[in-house]
Design a protein around this motif. Structure first.
Motif, short mmCIF file in Angstrom:
data_model
loop_
_atom_site.label_atom_id
_atom_site.label_comp_id
_atom_site.label_asym_id
_atom_site.label_seq_id
_atom_site.Cartn_x
_atom_site.Cartn_y
_atom_site.Cartn_z
N UNK A 39 0.84 -1.20 0.00
CA UNK A 39 0.00 0.00 0.00
C UNK A 39 0.87 1.25 0.00
N UNK A 40 1.95 1.23 0.77
CA UNK A 40 2.84 2.39 0.83
C UNK A 40 3.54 2.63 -0.50
N UNK A 41 3.82 1.57 -1.24
CA UNK A 41 4.42 1.72 -2.56
C UNK A 41 3.45 2.40 -3.53
N UNK A 42 2.15 2.08 -3.39
CA UNK A 42 1.12 2.67 -4.24
C UNK A 42 0.89 4.14 -3.91
N UNK A 43 0.99 4.49 -2.63
CA UNK A 43 0.69 5.85 -2.18
C UNK A 43 1.76 6.30 -1.19
N UNK A 46 1.26 8.80 1.96
CA UNK A 46 0.60 8.39 3.20
C UNK A 46 1.31 7.17 3.77
N UNK A 47 2.62 7.21 3.79
CA UNK A 47 3.45 6.08 4.21
C UNK A 47 3.26 5.77 5.69
N UNK A 48 3.05 4.50 5.99
CA UNK A 48 2.98 4.03 7.36
C UNK A 48 4.40 3.68 7.82
N UNK A 49 4.72 3.97 9.05
CA UNK A 49 6.04 3.63 9.58
C UNK A 49 6.05 2.18 10.03
N UNK A 50 7.05 1.43 9.56
CA UNK A 50 7.23 0.05 10.01
C UNK A 50 8.59 -0.14 10.60
#
Length: 50
Positions: A39-43, A46-50
């Motif tokens: 999902x983060x690659x697509x958008x 709005x990157x989520x931290x992992x």
């Protein structure tokens, strides 16, 4: 964290985990992590931290 799965989904998860010599919990964690990374690659804005 606790999740509730439909019985059929749990059976499938367990079968796949056994094929991959993993636990169902480990496979579920992998699937969730991969979904968030994808999902983060697509958008990337709005990157989520992992």
């Amino acid at each position: 964290m606790t999740i509730t799965l439909d019985e059929e989904i749990y059976k499938e998860l367990t079968n796949i985990a056994e094929e991959q010599e993993r636990t169902p919990a480990n496979l579920a964690a992998y699937i969730v992590t991969k979904a968030i990374k994808d999902k983060n690659k697509e958008n990337p804005q709005k990157k989520e931290e992992l």
